[in-house]
Enzyme design. Structure first.
Site, PDB file in Angstrom:
ATOM      1  N   PRO A  20       0.833  -1.199   0.000  1.00  0.00           N
ATOM      2  CA  PRO A  20       0.000   0.000   0.000  1.00  0.00           C
ATOM      3  C   PRO A  20       0.867   1.249   0.000  1.00  0.00           C
ATOM      4  O   PRO A  20       1.930   1.268   0.642  1.00  0.00           O
ATOM      5  CB  PRO A  20      -0.782  -0.107   1.317  1.00  0.00           C
ATOM      6  CG  PRO A  20      -0.477  -1.451   1.850  1.00  0.00           C
ATOM      7  CD  PRO A  20       0.790  -1.908   1.272  1.00  0.00           C
ATOM      8  N   HIS A  21       0.403   2.240  -0.749  1.00  0.00           N
ATOM      9  CA  HIS A  21       1.141   3.510  -0.764  1.00  0.00           C
ATOM     10  C   HIS A  21       0.196   4.600  -1.210  1.00  0.00           C
ATOM     11  O   HIS A  21      -0.748   4.341  -1.959  1.00  0.00           O
ATOM     12  CB  HIS A  21       2.345   3.428  -1.711  1.00  0.00           C
ATOM     13  CG  HIS A  21       1.973   2.985  -3.087  1.00  0.00           C
ATOM     14  ND1 HIS A  21       2.072   1.664  -3.479  1.00  0.00           N
ATOM     15  CD2 HIS A  21       1.481   3.658  -4.138  1.00  0.00           C
ATOM     16  CE1 HIS A  21       1.669   1.554  -4.739  1.00  0.00           C
ATOM     17  NE2 HIS A  21       1.291   2.749  -5.163  1.00  0.00           N
ATOM     18  N   PRO A  22       0.424   5.819  -0.757  1.00  0.00           N
ATOM     19  CA  PRO A  22      -0.415   6.925  -1.214  1.00  0.00           C
ATOM     20  C   PRO A  22      -0.086   7.256  -2.665  1.00  0.00           C
ATOM     21  O   PRO A  22       1.022   6.959  -3.136  1.00  0.00           O
ATOM     22  CB  PRO A  22      -0.022   8.098  -0.304  1.00  0.00           C
ATOM     23  CG  PRO A  22       1.036   7.612   0.592  1.00  0.00           C
ATOM     24  CD  PRO A  22       1.450   6.257   0.190  1.00  0.00           C
TER      25      PRO A  22
END
Lengths: 275, 229, 575
Positions: free
Chosen positions: B135-137
């Protein structure tokens, strides 16, 4: 290596010797010769701040049809691809411009007078003009082909001498041949010369390439020249000053060229080191 | 101040041979003397301004060096640390719990970050398969963090992440980076590791931090060799 | 020694370092004086020669004199000073265009002597071109002596030319305009100021030594509207004469080169023919200032047929002299032809409309001169100012302008490049400052070289190559032979794009199989103009530079644009 040497081909046995000399030089220093076969006795060389008209002697035009095959043959035998220079521009229809973006140029001792004048101690006026104006060093070939196996640099401490020394190091580097320095002690002491070298950050090169640094202590410069190896390429800086000044001031370079029969690589006052 | 001809060329962003020619042609206020050139910086600057040419002195060598290459995996992972036993039944809660457990972030950042991660997750799942998610922005956190962070979160129970291969996710690498460049750099390295089945199997053992970091160090060495060739 | 030499480098003196205008003005004065002197010398020796010549004019063997003179002058140029008889004024423009005005020292004297021999013995040519060359060479060599840079040298070459014209005609404005319009081709104050100063100095020298007199006497004409309208017809006639003269000169040149004889024999043949014409029509002989004066004063007093014939004869004689190898300029013959054409036109007017009161023939002679000069040089300003100054005829300025402008336009229609520029334009040697050709000729391949391409080997696997692509900035990958380092071809990213995402190909494809081998390459010594043309023709954006089979770098249009812009800015700004 993309260094180029300009050679003006004289289509006779004398010219063959000079071409052989050029080829030998090129192979040693990793350059390749560009041959100009003159179609007229005159051509112009536009330098940075001078234009030199070179009037060739008649023998350059001898038997024009065979010139190109002759030169090509000599080059091919030496394992080089013949490259010929075609003048791109003409100042007048009989006056081609030879561009001057070369790295070396090979001249016999005289190109404008009769070849009978070629000998030790005489350098023709046109060759002098070229040396004076050129950005490149001029190889003044000995009259007959003479291979060389070491390098001798004459170093007198002047700006030009430093340029000559740098050039010497360059040639020593690419050819892998030993280099000797010759210095005539004049007003300044040994240490002075070494300091000049140190100031120019050349010390490392001296350590690396120089096998021996000869100092001529007493003033008998001419006699000392016997110490220069006969099979050395002599590199030296020269100012292009005239005959009168030569008689008044005297000049090492004149003495050297009058005494030594070696191949001379002359660095003129306008020589710019390659980047 | 005196400049060398090379510096002049760099300042004007032209080759040295051009400067040389300009001097010869008299287009630039530099004079040739017996043993060099006469260059005056202020004159030159005035001249460049008059001709509307770009002129800026070359940066010193130390300035140029400052632009370091992007961080590698190991330091980023060490910064993020390992989190075990993250609870959650679905992806939202799992992410929420993971973000809450990252101890060195302040609360408002955590909130913004969680929103960011979720937003990205809604676009497409970051579950890259084999039970791993990254997950990453979507946009790099330029102002919030100065160095890239990878938080490795082992989940208590595998959750459905809508991953490509549909397998439930048991480990998440939350990737936070200050710039897109470092993001891509880390992402590419991370996905290289995950491509190796042995590594995924190793992850399934829920290793402790020392063995985990030594494994990552191994990978780093391999990257270093690859770079050199 | 260095202490003694500081004055040889005035460019380095602190006061001149940023702004060299003062230096140029100083130098311009020196150049103007010297070029003025050289023209006075030529003028004087021509006078002496013509007086001496006058004594033999009645003998039957007189026609041999121009032959001898032309042959001698050709021999002198070829054998004694080895000048390599060039084009004269075009040579100056050529050198200004391509080599920053570098001229040989010998040029400052040789043309003076040779043209003196040609003209003094009766050849139909003018002394102006020789003094222009001489003045220009003086300027160039003074610049060389003081180690000035190209731009300053060009200005001084212009100064020399301007000073020479100013001095030989005692016409400072004409000298100035000629130098700027024809020689330098750039109307900027950095050039105009020193050239103006030099012209003044040249004219002043001439006045000091020869007295302040205008070459042709001053006359008052009463010009009404009808005469101004009539001048339009003269413009057409003088344009016709100009075109005839240009074409004839060129054809004579071609014909003479087909004659299998040494140059001096050719010159002698030409001179001989001129001599024969001269036996019947002495107006064609020499530079003809004397005849011009007679024509302007309206004392020629021949009937229409004779005058018309004389016009043709002078055109032929000039072509014979210059085309067959005599030495000299086109200026003075143009003046004579112009005045003859003008007088012819006047006769025609009187013949057709005898009832109208036409101004006397001097007026038309004057206009004809302006027409011929403007048409021949395609420099209307030079024509206008020269005629106004040498005749003191400011009141005829309106018809003068009309004739000059119309003639130039008509000539331009038939001969797009003037007599001086024709050859230069044909060979692409006319490089006026700020033009595309000039900028491209100033740039050279080495300056545009980009060396940040990664070189690869033909035996490299695609897999390894993909790794290299990762770390490179460019789309081009020159391929070199592993052993010899020779350039073999180039791989473009586009070539491998289809295989890039096919890992099966990674270990099966060698670069040698996908590289392009038929690549256009250029040599570092090539002109950038040719390189750009090559790229345009083949539709390339980048082209590798190869010397002696070794790859040096790449030239791309992006870098060319970047450098081109900088060059343009540096060349064309306010100064």
């Amino acid at each position: 290596m993309d260094h180029q040497l300009l050679h003006i081909f004289r289509n006779n046995p004398l010219g063959r010797e000079t071409l052989l000399q050029s080829i030998y030089f090129c192979k040693k220093v990793g350059a390749f010769p560009v041959i100009y076969i003159p179609k007229t006795t005159k051509f112009l060389m536009y330098f940075d701040n001078d234009v030199v008209q070179v009037d060739l002697d008649k023998s350059y035009l001898d038997d024009g049809d065979t010139a190109q095959p002759h030169a090509a043959e000599i080059l091919t035998q030496a394992g080089l691809e013949p490259r010929f220079l075609e003048p791109k521009h003409y100042t007048a229809s009989t006056l081609p411009d030879i561009h001057t973006g070369f790295n070396y140029m090979c001249c016999p001792r005289s190109i404008s007078d009769m070849s009978s004048k070629i000998g030790i101690g005489y350098i023709g006026p046109r060759v002098r003009r070229i040396v004076k104006s050129a950005r490149f060093p001029v190889l003044i070939a000995s009259p007959v082909f003479k291979p060389w196996n070491s390098i001798a640099v004459f170093f007198g401490g002047s700006v030009n001498a430093v340029k000559a020394l740098r050039l010497g190091f360059h040639i020593a580097r690419v050819s892998g041949l030993p280099l000797e320095i010759f210095t005539q002690i004049g007003k300044s002491s040994k240490e002075e010369y070494q300091r000049v070298v140190k100031d120019r950050n050349l010390e490392k090169d001296v350590d690396q390439y120089v096998t021996q640094w000869h100092y001529f202590e007493n003033n008998n410069f001419e006699n000392h020249l016997y110490e220069v190896p006969h099979d050395a390429l002599v590199i030296l800086g020269a100012y292009g000053h005239g005959v009168i000044k030569h008689m008044v001031v005297g000049s090492k370079w004149e003495t050297i060229q009058e005494t030594l029969g070696n191949n001379l690589l002359v660095v003129g006052p306008n020589f710019v080191a390659w980047r | 101040m005196k400049l060398t001809i090379n510096e002049v060329a760099q300042s004007l962003r032209v080759p040295v041979s051009t400067v040389d020619r300009w001097i010869r042609q008299g287009r630039i206020p530099i004079q040739r003397t017996d043993n060099g050139y006469l260059v005056d910086e202020s004159t030159l600057e005035k001249w460049a301004k008059m001709y509307k040419l770009p002129f800026s002195l070359p940066k010193k060598a130390s300035d140029a060096k400052r632009q370091t290459p992007p961080d590698n995996l190991l330091p980023a992972m060490k910064r993020g640390g390992l989190l075990y036993n993250i609870k959650g039944d679905d992806r939202e809660t799992a992410l929420k719990n993971a973000v809450d457990n990252i101890h060195f972030l302040s609360d408002n950042i955590k909130d913004a970050m969680y929103q960011g991660l979720l937003e990205r997750e809604h676009l497409t799942s970051t579950g890259v398969g084999k039970g791993v998610a990254i997950p990453h922005p979507r946009t790099p956190l330029k102002d919030l963090i100065s160095n890239a962070i990878i938080a490795t979160c082992f989940l208590a129970v595998p959750v459905d992440f809508h991953a490509i291969d549909g397998r439930p996710v048991f480990v998440m690498f939350i990737l936070l980076s200050p710039s897109t460049k470092s993001h891509l750099h880390l992402l590419s390295r991370l996905s290289f590791c995950i491509r190796e089945n042995a590594f995924v199997d190793f992850l399934k053992t829920t290793p402790d931090s020392t063995t985990f970091f030594s494994k990552i160090a191994d990978f780093e060495n391999r990257f270093a060799i690859g770079d050199r060739n | 020694m260095r202490i003694l030499r500081w004055w040889r480098y005035p460019g380095n003196w602190p006061i001149f370092r940023f702004d060299d205008r003062l230096l140029l003005i100083l130098m311009a004065v020196i150049v103007g004086i010297f070029s003025g002197l050289s023209s006075v010398v030529l003028n004087r020796s021509l006078l002496i020669m013509s007086e001496w010549l006058h004594r033999y004019q009645h003998f039957w063997w007189f026609f041999a004199l121009p032959a001898a003179g032309a042959a001698l002058s050709s021999l002198f140029l070829e054998k004694v000073v080895r000048e390599g008889a060039g084009h004269g004024v075009p040579e100056v423009i050529y050198s200004v265009s391509r080599y920053g005005g570098l001229l040989r020292l010998r040029s400052s004297v040789t043309r003076l002597v040779s043209s003196c021999l040609t003209i003094g013995s009766g050849g139909s040519a003018g002394p102006e071109a020789p003094v222009v060359i001489s003045g220009a060479a003086i300027g160039s060599n003074i610049a060389k002596y003081f180690s000035l840079n190209d731009r300053q040298r060009v200005a001084l070459v212009g100064c020399g030319a301007g000073g020479a014209i100013a001095s030989i005609f005692n016409a400072p404005i004409a000298g100035m305009v000629f130098a700027v319009e024809v020689i330098v081709g750039e109307w900027k104050s950095v050039n105009i100021v020193p050239i103006a100063i030099a012209s003044v100095a040249g004219a002043e020298i001439c006045r000091l030594l020869q007295g302040n007199q205008i070459p042709f006497g001053h006359h008052v004409f009463k010009i009404d509207f009808l005469n101004i309208v009539a001048s339009l017809g003269l413009a057409v006639l003088s344009a016709a004469a100009t075109i005839l003269q240009t074409r004839m000169l060129r054809s004579m040149h071609t014909i003479s080169h087909k004659v299998p004889a040494p140059m001096w024999v050719r010159a002698a043949i030409g001179g001989c023919m001129v001599g024969i014409i001269g036996l019947y029509l002495p107006v064609v002989l020499g530079e003809g200032y004397h005849w011009t004066e007679i024509l302007i004063e309206g004392r020629y007093g021949q009937i229409l047929t004779i005058v018309a014939l004389a016009s043709f004869a002078k055109i032929a004689a000039t072509a014979l002299t210059l085309g067959w190898g005599g030495s000299g300029g086109i200026f003075a013959p143009c003046l004579v032809i112009g005045s003859l054409v003008g007088v012819t036109y006047h006769h025609l007017l009187v013949l057709f409309w005898p009832s109208i009161s036409w101004v006397n023939e001097g007026y038309y002679a004057l206009l004809g001169m302006a027409g011929l000069i403007s048409g021949m040089l395609q420099a209307p300003l030079t024509g206008i100012f020269l005629i106004v100054e040498i005749t003191g005829g400011w009141q005829v300025i309106v018809p003068l302008i009309i004739v000059s402008v119309v003639t130039t336009t008509i000539c331009h229609y038939f001969e797009p490049a003037s007599y001086y520029l024709k050859d230069l334009v044909d060979h692409g040697h006319l490089l006026r400052p700020g033009t595309d050709e000039r900028i491209l000729s100033d740039l050279n391949v080495t300056e545009l070289l980009e060396q940040d391409c990664v070189t690869v080997h033909p035996s490299m696997l695609l897999r390894d190559f993909v790794d290299i692509i990762k770390h490179s900035h460019r789309n081009y990958f020159p391929v070199e032979d592993e052993k010899t380092g020779d350039f073999l071809g180039i791989v473009h990213l586009d070539d491998i794009r289809p295989y890039l995402f096919d890992p099966v190909m990674y270990d099966t494809v060698f670069l040698g199989q996908i590289m392009r081998t038929q690549v256009e390459v250029v040599h570092p010594d090539d002109d950038v103009l040719d390189v750009v043309r090559k790229m345009d023709v083949k539709g390339l954006y980048s082209i590798p530079v190869v010397v002696n089979h070794k790859y040096l770098g790449l030239i791309s249009k992006a870098t060319i644009l970047d450098q081109y812009r900088k060059e343009l800015m540096v060349q064309c700004h306010l100064l």
